[in-house]
Write a protein that holds these residues in place. Structure first.
Motif, short mmCIF file in Angstrom:
data_model
loop_
_atom_site.label_atom_id
_atom_site.label_comp_id
_atom_site.label_asym_id
_atom_site.label_seq_id
_atom_site.Cartn_x
_atom_site.Cartn_y
_atom_site.Cartn_z
N HIS A 602 10.43 37.84 11.28
CA HIS A 602 9.96 37.28 12.56
C HIS A 602 10.78 36.09 13.05
CE1 HIS A 602 5.69 39.22 12.61
NE2 HIS A 602 6.68 40.11 12.60
N GLN A 603 11.34 35.30 12.10
CA GLN A 603 12.16 34.15 12.49
C GLN A 603 13.61 34.58 12.69
OE1 GLN A 603 11.29 30.90 12.76
NE2 GLN A 603 9.14 31.12 12.17
N LYS A 604 14.06 35.35 11.72
CA LYS A 604 15.48 35.70 11.61
C LYS A 604 16.03 36.40 12.86
CE LYS A 604 18.31 37.66 8.01
NZ LYS A 604 18.34 38.66 6.97
N ILE A 605 15.23 37.26 13.46
CA ILE A 605 15.73 38.08 14.58
C ILE A 605 16.19 37.24 15.77
CG2 ILE A 605 14.54 40.25 14.11
CD1 ILE A 605 12.36 39.28 16.10
N PHE A 606 15.76 35.94 15.83
CA PHE A 606 16.17 35.10 16.96
C PHE A 606 17.51 34.41 16.70
CE2 PHE A 606 11.55 35.43 17.41
CZ PHE A 606 11.46 35.87 18.72
N ASP A 607 18.05 34.56 15.45
CA ASP A 607 19.36 33.98 15.17
C ASP A 607 20.46 34.89 15.70
OD1 ASP A 607 18.13 31.90 13.96
OD2 ASP A 607 18.33 32.69 11.90
N HIS A 640 8.31 33.30 20.23
CA HIS A 640 8.04 33.83 18.90
C HIS A 640 7.54 35.27 19.03
CE1 HIS A 640 3.91 32.54 19.95
NE2 HIS A 640 3.54 33.54 19.17
N VAL A 641 7.47 35.96 17.89
CA VAL A 641 7.00 37.33 17.93
C VAL A 641 5.78 37.50 17.04
CG1 VAL A 641 8.49 38.17 16.07
CG2 VAL A 641 7.74 39.77 17.85
N GLU A 642 4.85 38.32 17.50
CA GLU A 642 3.70 38.69 16.66
C GLU A 642 3.81 40.20 16.48
OE1 GLU A 642 0.49 37.37 19.13
OE2 GLU A 642 1.21 35.31 19.05
N SER A 643 4.01 40.61 15.26
CA SER A 643 4.25 42.05 15.07
C SER A 643 4.11 42.45 13.60
CB SER A 643 5.68 42.36 15.56
OG SER A 643 6.01 43.69 15.27
N ALA A 644 4.00 43.74 13.39
CA ALA A 644 4.04 44.28 12.04
C ALA A 644 4.69 45.65 12.16
CB ALA A 644 2.64 44.41 11.47
N GLY A 648 3.88 48.00 16.85
CA GLY A 648 4.29 47.41 18.13
C GLY A 648 4.59 45.93 17.98
N SER A 649 5.09 45.33 19.05
CA SER A 649 5.43 43.90 18.99
C SER A 649 4.93 43.18 20.22
CB SER A 649 6.96 43.72 18.94
OG SER A 649 7.51 44.52 17.93
N ARG A 650 4.60 41.90 20.01
CA ARG A 650 4.21 41.02 21.13
C ARG A 650 5.15 39.84 21.12
NH1 ARG A 650 -0.81 39.57 23.31
NH2 ARG A 650 -0.60 37.48 22.45
N PHE A 651 6.04 39.78 22.12
CA PHE A 651 6.92 38.61 22.23
C PHE A 651 6.25 37.61 23.19
CE2 PHE A 651 9.83 41.61 20.45
CZ PHE A 651 10.70 40.83 19.68
#
Ligand code: ADP
Length: 660
Positions: A602-607, A640-644, A648-651
């Motif tokens: 969840h954190q890494k994908i924004f790098d 941030h993202v909320e997902s599993a 699905g994902s919630r940005f």
């Protein structure tokens, strides 16, 4: 009475004179037997002539009989007129007897001197009470003495003083030395009012109230029982008022007979009530002075400031206890003078501090002085102090005193220094960072820009090489060339993305007001093909007008929606965009029903360049979300993202509101 009677007057005239005398006159023989008596004497004795004539004069006054015998005896032997004066309880009066000897007989002039005696007694009682006041006797002591004295002067009176409570509504016993204890017990919280017995009514209407018949007077209707049991029949009450005309209490005079006061009695009792008011008011003023003195002393002890009091006339400076507590100067044992204070101001601050101080002291208009300076403590160290003083002026506006407070602000100064140093370091670091960031951005821009050219050369020469030497290159060689071209192509993409990213920080256009739905429609148009192919649905409703950089906002949506379509699951993509307003931000949510992202990433994908899949499965360089994060940061927000995985994902990203 002292006028000698002319002996030439005839008998008739003498009789007239005898009868018309204002004093009582009695003539008695050598055995003190009454010969004749004038009408005023009968009036004074409250007797008629037949009861008096032929009686021995002393026998008419049983309480003073012996004294009168002696008195007449003395006059008889001295053959000179003389006076005798005493209180006669049977008449409740003071009488003065003046006897003139005449041929073994006497003429006796009897005069009621009660009024005169009472005045003398009241005067001496007043003196006694003032003396008590001067020797700081307690209020109860003085009042008890005064009321006892009153009862002595007017033996038929019982006096009681009630005090009005602070609320101004209830009366309570303050002094009543001779009232029966059973009656006294009732004198608690007596409400005042228009029909509240004598004292309650007098306090209410602020005027004396005279009740001559407690038993039947309507004012006493509800409370006459105890008074009657105590033997009281009449009650006269005088309100005790302060100098402003406010009632402080009530003086009650109780009598066992039904009676109204004479004008003379009223005058004298009013004098008592006035004296009582002086005592009460004096006590109240003394109490309030004592209270403010105590408050002053408590403040001196409690405060963390060194309080000083400078007498501008005597030039004497006095200090509170904190001078010792804070700075170690013991002003309690040796005076700490104005000169001591000036000497202890740091030499570099002294001229400034004393001159601002003197300017205020010598001014007719300034009232307040304040300064910050370094002040030498008893141990020789310097403390930073904040000192301020207020001038107290007399009724002519002349300054008489200056009261001030000196505060130790060394700790605050120390923190200020530390804070300033910290701020300076921070500012330096920020400037360095900004400089290196700008350098880095410049480098990224230039590098990516400049790298594109040689890259183009590599791929076009590779392609040229392949077409020219096609026949002499085997299948393996051709495959290697394709790999190299692919690599160059990929590098081009990366460089383009890097360029896009670094462009974000350059050429920033001005923010503006717009409705995000317009940008969403634009994005839908851009992804028209992909939407059709994947059968995607993009929905949004009630989006508010926002203030942001329009191009960057479009880029943000483009990346998030593009990803939502790209990372779709087996189902048709359902993309929903919504916005809610918080106090300081607009909060957008872009949610999809795609493959989802494991919590670990969840954190890494924004790098930058972080991807979770191979290029063969999903195209891309891994810079889209880094760009999204940068854009939200540039707008004072975050993402941030909320997902599993598989869910699905919630940005969720925020944009700071204007003026927040
Ligand atoms: P790119 O899409 O070019 O790989 P991004 O920075 O846009 O780069 O995304 C980083 C990674 O985050 C992607 O490789 C993908 O694994 C994951 N990702 C982004 N958006 C989604 C999404 N909507 N659903 C699932 N995974 C996503």
């Amino acid at each position: 009475m002292d006028t000698p009677v002319a002996i030439t007057l005839n008998e008739e005239k003498l009789l007239d004179l005898f009868s018309s005398f204002k004093d009582g006159i009695v003539t008695i023989d050598e055995n003190y037997i009454i010969d004749s008596v004038n009408p005023n004497a009968l009036k004074l004795l409250r007797m008629n002539e037949s009861l008096v004539k032929g009686k021995r004069l002393p026998s008419l006054f049983p309480s003073n009989q012996l004294n009168l015998e002696n008195f007449l005896q003395n006059v008889n032997s001295s053959l000179h007129y003389s006076d005798y004066r005493n209180y006669f309880p049977e008449h409740q009066r003071w009488f003065q007897f003046r006897a003139y000897p005449f041929n073994k007989e006497f003429s006796v002039f009897i005069k009621d001197v009660s009024g005169q005696i009472q005045n003398e007694q009241i005067l001496s009682l007043e003196r006694e009470v003032h003396l008590m006041q001067a020797t700081q006797a307690t209020l109860t002591h003085m009042l008890d003495h005064l009321l006892r004295g009153l009862e002595k002067i007017f033996p038929s009176y019982h006096a009681g003083l009630l005090e009005l409570s602070k609320s101004g509504k209830l009366l309570n016993d303050l002094s009543s030395p001779s009232l029966p204890s059973k009656y006294k017990e009732q004198l608690v919280d007596i409400p005042i009012g228009p029909n509240a017995a004598s004292c309650g009514t007098a306090s209410f209407i602020k005027k004396p109230v005279f009740v001559s018949d407690i038993e039947n007077d309507p004012l006493w209707k509800f409370c006459n029982q105890t008074a009657l049991e105590a033997g009281f029949r009449s009650c006269w009450s005088f309100p005790v008022m302060d100098s402003k005309g406010e009632v402080m209490g009530s003086l009650g005079i109780y009598l066992s007979e039904k009676k109204l006061p004479s004008a003379d009695e009223i005058k004298k009792l009013e004098r008592f009530s006035y004296l009582i008011s002086v005592l009460l008011e004096h006590q109240r003023i003394a109490q309030s002075i004592q209270l403010s003195d105590e408050i002053y002393k408590t403040v001196l002890r409690a405060t963390n400031d060194a309080i000083w009091d400078y007498d501008m006339e005597t030039k004497v400076m006095q200090w509170g206890y904190s001078l010792k507590k804070l700075f170690g100067h013991d002003s309690e044992n040796t005076p700490y003078t104005l000169t001591d204070w000036i000497d202890d101001i740091h030499p570099d601050d002294r001229v400034r501090a004393t001159s601002t101080f003197n300017t205020v002291i010598n001014s007719d208009t300034l009232h307040y002085w304040e300064d910050e300076y370094r002040f030498k403590k008893a141990d020789g160290d310097y403390a930073y102090v904040y000192d301020r003083g207020m001038i107290i002026r007399d009724e002519n506006g002349k300054g008489t005193r200056m009261i001030g407070a000196m505060q130790d602000i060394s700790e605050r100064k120390k923190s200020e220094f530390i804070l300033k140093e910290l701020n300076d370091t921070l500012a330096r670091r920020a400037a360095e960072l900004e400089a290196s960031n700008t350098e880095l951005e410049k480098f990224a821009y230039i590098a990516s820009h400049d790298l594109k050219e040689p890259l183009r050369m590599i791929s076009s020469f590779l392609q040229l090489f392949e077409s020219k030497y096609n026949h002499s290159i085997d299948a393996k060689g051709k495959e290697y060339i394709r790999f190299a071209v692919d690599g160059a192509e990929r590098m081009k993409e990366l460089i383009n993305d890097l360029l896009d990213y670094s462009k974000l920080l350059k050429n920033i256009t001005e923010p503006e007001w717009f409705n995000p739905s317009t940008e969403l429609e634009e994005v839908s148009r851009m992804f028209n093909n992909e939407i059709n192919l994947s059968n995607a649905k993009i929905s949004f409703s009630h989006l508010p007008e926002i203030y942001a950089n329009r191009n960057q906002f479009l880029q943000l949506l483009q990346n998030l929606i593009g990803n939502a379509i790209k990372y779709k699951s087996d189902q048709d993509p359902q993309i929903e965009i919504s916005c809610k307003s918080t106090k300081s931000h607009w909060e957008f949510t872009v949610s999809d029903n795609g493959i989802g992202i494991d919590k670990e990433y969840h954190q890494k994908i924004f790098d930058m360049f972080q991807r979770l899949h191979s290029r063969s499965k999903y195209s891309g360089t891994g810079i889209g979300l880094a760009i999204c994060r940068k854009i939200t940061e540039l707008h004072g927000g975050s993402i941030h993202v909320e997902s599993a995985q598989g869910k699905g994902s919630r940005f969720v990203f925020t944009i700071r509101k204007l003026n927040s």
